[in-house]
Write a protein that holds these residues in place. Structure first.
Motif, PDB file in Angstrom:
ATOM      1  N   GLN A  33      16.433  -0.038  -8.328  1.00  0.00           N
ATOM      2  CA  GLN A  33      16.507   1.402  -8.104  1.00  0.00           C
ATOM      3  C   GLN A  33      15.718   1.781  -6.850  1.00  0.00           C
ATOM      4  N   PRO A  34      16.243   2.677  -6.026  1.00  0.00           N
ATOM      5  CA  PRO A  34      15.657   2.941  -4.702  1.00  0.00           C
ATOM      6  C   PRO A  34      14.194   3.360  -4.709  1.00  0.00           C
ATOM      7  N   PHE A  35      13.811   4.226  -5.624  1.00  0.00           N
ATOM      8  CA  PHE A  35      12.435   4.724  -5.592  1.00  0.00           C
ATOM      9  C   PHE A  35      11.465   3.717  -6.219  1.00  0.00           C
ATOM     10  N   SER A  36      11.958   2.887  -7.138  1.00  0.00           N
ATOM     11  CA  SER A  36      11.151   1.775  -7.634  1.00  0.00           C
ATOM     12  C   SER A  36      10.968   0.739  -6.530  1.00  0.00           C
ATOM     13  N   TYR A  37      11.983   0.606  -5.693  1.00  0.00           N
ATOM     14  CA  TYR A  37      11.941  -0.295  -4.545  1.00  0.00           C
ATOM     15  C   TYR A  37      10.825   0.134  -3.581  1.00  0.00           C
ATOM     16  N   THR A  90       3.041  -0.925  -2.985  1.00  0.00           N
ATOM     17  CA  THR A  90       1.997  -1.680  -3.686  1.00  0.00           C
ATOM     18  C   THR A  90       1.682  -2.978  -2.953  1.00  0.00           C
ATOM     19  N   ILE A  91       2.734  -3.697  -2.554  1.00  0.00           N
ATOM     20  CA  ILE A  91       2.538  -4.950  -1.826  1.00  0.00           C
ATOM     21  C   ILE A  91       1.876  -4.698  -0.479  1.00  0.00           C
ATOM     22  N   ALA A  92       2.290  -3.612   0.209  1.00  0.00           N
ATOM     23  CA  ALA A  92       1.756  -3.304   1.537  1.00  0.00           C
ATOM     24  C   ALA A  92       0.262  -3.011   1.504  1.00  0.00           C
ATOM     25  N   VAL A  93      -0.204  -2.312   0.477  1.00  0.00           N
ATOM     26  CA  VAL A  93      -1.631  -1.989   0.369  1.00  0.00           C
ATOM     27  C   VAL A  93      -2.466  -3.257   0.316  1.00  0.00           C
ATOM     28  N   PHE A  94      -2.048  -4.221  -0.527  1.00  0.00           N
ATOM     29  CA  PHE A  94      -2.783  -5.485  -0.630  1.00  0.00           C
ATOM     30  C   PHE A  94      -2.587  -6.332   0.630  1.00  0.00           C
ATOM     31  N   PHE A  95      -1.404  -6.256   1.200  1.00  0.00           N
ATOM     32  CA  PHE A  95      -1.089  -7.038   2.393  1.00  0.00           C
ATOM     33  C   PHE A  95      -2.048  -6.715   3.532  1.00  0.00           C
ATOM     34  N   TYR A  96      -2.296  -5.419   3.764  1.00  0.00           N
ATOM     35  CA  TYR A  96      -3.138  -5.023   4.895  1.00  0.00           C
ATOM     36  C   TYR A  96      -4.611  -5.337   4.671  1.00  0.00           C
ATOM     37  N   LYS A  97      -4.979  -5.635   3.442  1.00  0.00           N
ATOM     38  CA  LYS A  97      -6.353  -6.061   3.186  1.00  0.00           C
ATOM     39  C   LYS A  97      -6.576  -7.488   3.691  1.00  0.00           C
ATOM     40  N   PHE A  98      -5.513  -8.289   3.632  1.00  0.00           N
ATOM     41  CA  PHE A  98      -5.608  -9.676   4.068  1.00  0.00           C
ATOM     42  C   PHE A  98      -5.179  -9.865   5.520  1.00  0.00           C
ATOM     43  N   SER A 105      -3.486   0.398  10.513  1.00  0.00           N
ATOM     44  CA  SER A 105      -3.578  -0.608   9.464  1.00  0.00           C
ATOM     45  C   SER A 105      -2.598  -0.331   8.334  1.00  0.00           C
ATOM     46  N   TYR A 106      -2.265   0.946   8.153  1.00  0.00           N
ATOM     47  CA  TYR A 106      -1.302   1.325   7.122  1.00  0.00           C
ATOM     48  C   TYR A 106      -0.026   1.870   7.765  1.00  0.00           C
ATOM     49  N   TYR A 107       0.303   1.312   8.928  1.00  0.00           N
ATOM     50  CA  TYR A 107       1.440   1.816   9.713  1.00  0.00           C
ATOM     51  C   TYR A 107       2.726   1.824   8.907  1.00  0.00           C
ATOM     52  N   ASN A 108       3.050   0.680   8.287  1.00  0.00           N
ATOM     53  CA  ASN A 108       4.307   0.602   7.532  1.00  0.00           C
ATOM     54  C   ASN A 108       4.308   1.521   6.325  1.00  0.00           C
ATOM     55  N   PHE A 109       3.121   1.707   5.735  1.00  0.00           N
ATOM     56  CA  PHE A 109       3.020   2.606   4.591  1.00  0.00           C
ATOM     57  C   PHE A 109       3.305   4.045   5.019  1.00  0.00           C
ATOM     58  N   PHE A 110       2.772   4.444   6.178  1.00  0.00           N
ATOM     59  CA  PHE A 110       3.012   5.785   6.686  1.00  0.00           C
ATOM     60  C   PHE A 110       4.473   5.977   7.095  1.00  0.00           C
ATOM     61  N   VAL A 111       5.087   4.891   7.565  1.00  0.00           N
ATOM     62  CA  VAL A 111       6.498   4.973   7.948  1.00  0.00           C
ATOM     63  C   VAL A 111       7.356   5.407   6.765  1.00  0.00           C
ATOM     64  N   LEU A 164      13.379  -2.643   5.574  1.00  0.00           N
ATOM     65  CA  LEU A 164      12.750  -2.845   6.875  1.00  0.00           C
ATOM     66  C   LEU A 164      11.244  -3.019   6.732  1.00  0.00           C
ATOM     67  N   GLY A 165      10.663  -2.341   5.758  1.00  0.00           N
ATOM     68  CA  GLY A 165       9.233  -2.481   5.519  1.00  0.00           C
ATOM     69  C   GLY A 165       8.872  -3.908   5.141  1.00  0.00           C
ATOM     70  N   PHE A 166       9.671  -4.517   4.254  1.00  0.00           N
ATOM     71  CA  PHE A 166       9.421  -5.910   3.868  1.00  0.00           C
ATOM     72  C   PHE A 166       9.562  -6.841   5.074  1.00  0.00           C
ATOM     73  N   ILE A 167      10.585  -6.591   5.896  1.00  0.00           N
ATOM     74  CA  ILE A 167      10.776  -7.404   7.097  1.00  0.00           C
ATOM     75  C   ILE A 167       9.598  -7.242   8.044  1.00  0.00           C
ATOM     76  N   SER A 168       9.107  -6.014   8.165  1.00  0.00           N
ATOM     77  CA  SER A 168       7.998  -5.732   9.072  1.00  0.00           C
ATOM     78  C   SER A 168       6.723  -6.461   8.660  1.00  0.00           C
TER      79      SER A 168
END
Length: 262
Positions: A77-81, A87-95, A135-141, A177-181
């Motif tokens: 579902q799009p919004f679950s996506y 969620t993944i992006a938040v942890f990703f930018y920590k590492f 640092s949260y560029y993709n999240f803001f996108v 695109l976020g996952f690809i980024s």
């Protein structure tokens, strides 16, 4: 034996409930069982996540139309996506934090002081502010998805889909695109040392190309129609994107400056 979900009577050899479709679990929880239940399905190639992710490249029309046409179990579902990505992006930018090299603290402080000659203005360190944004560029996108939706709606409004359907379309596309980024950032920026400005340009080209490719498939456009749509998309989106970036940069910059002056 009764179904644990709907209490429907079943045969003892049943693996699925014929009434509600739930899987019948006979075994107790174990290490392997826990893996299969919680981790295994996510990595399964038949999982909705992978079907959605690769489907948006291979057959975007089917994925984009499935949800609005009522086939809401076939794909993620799009919004679950979006929530999964965020969620993944938040942890990703920590590492894998985005390193910002450009320092324009002095010029910002000077401009702020010029505009407020009577005030005592300390030197403002803009690095922390810029690093937080980048640092949260993709999240803001993802927060700009309504802008993407409005852009595509303006261009394709004659095709019959309303704004909220375009919101679904763009939720899928921008999350993909976020996952690809995330992958590109690790390879090009964190490991290869590419500057963020160059990376941003590359990602913008990818963003425009993938978005227009998806809508070309969705609306069965000819090459000429696709080129015209691309030109319209670039101008409309660039104008709205620039206006939003300037507005929020000014607002956040003023808030940050006021905070430092207290």
């Amino acid at each position: 034996m009764n179904c644990k979900t709907c209490d429907f009577q079943l045969e003892s050899t049943s693996n699925y409930c014929s009434n509600c479709g739930s899987k019948i679990v006979h075994e107790r929880l174990s290490l392997w069982g826990t893996w299969e239940e919680f981790v295994g399905p996510f990595f399964s190639w038949d999982n909705n996540f992978w079907r959605t992710f690769f489907g948006l490249f291979k057959n975007p029309k089917d994925v984009l139309e499935a949800y609005i046409n009522g086939a809401r179990k076939k794909y993620f579902q799009p919004f679950s996506y979006i929530i999964l990505y965020a969620t993944i992006a938040v942890f990703f930018y920590k590492f894998f934090p985005m390193e910002i090299i450009t320092d324009y603290s002095e010029s910002f402080s000077g401009g702020f002081k010029t505009a407020n000659t009577a005030a005592k203005t300390p030197k403002i360190d803009m690095n922390a502010y810029v690093e937080t944004i980048m640092s949260y560029y993709n999240f803001f996108v993802l927060l700009l998805i309504p802008v993407y939706a409005l852009t595509s709606y303006i261009i394709f409004y004659k095709r019959g889909h309303n704004f909220f359907e375009h919101l679904v379309f763009n939720s899928y596309l921008q999350t993909n695109l976020g996952f690809i980024s995330l992958i590109l950032q690790v390879i090009l920026v964190n490991f290869s040392g590419m500057k963020f400005g160059t990376y941003s340009i590359l990602f913008m080209l990818l963003f425009i190309s993938f978005t227009l490719y998806a809508f070309k498939k969705l609306y069965n456009q000819t090459l000429k129609q696709s080129i015209i749509s691309a030109i319209k998309y670039i101008f409309i989106f660039a104008a709205m994107y620039l206006a939003i970036i300037i507005f929020f940069s000014i607002v956040f910059g003023i808030i940050y400056a006021i905070t430092l002056m207290k």
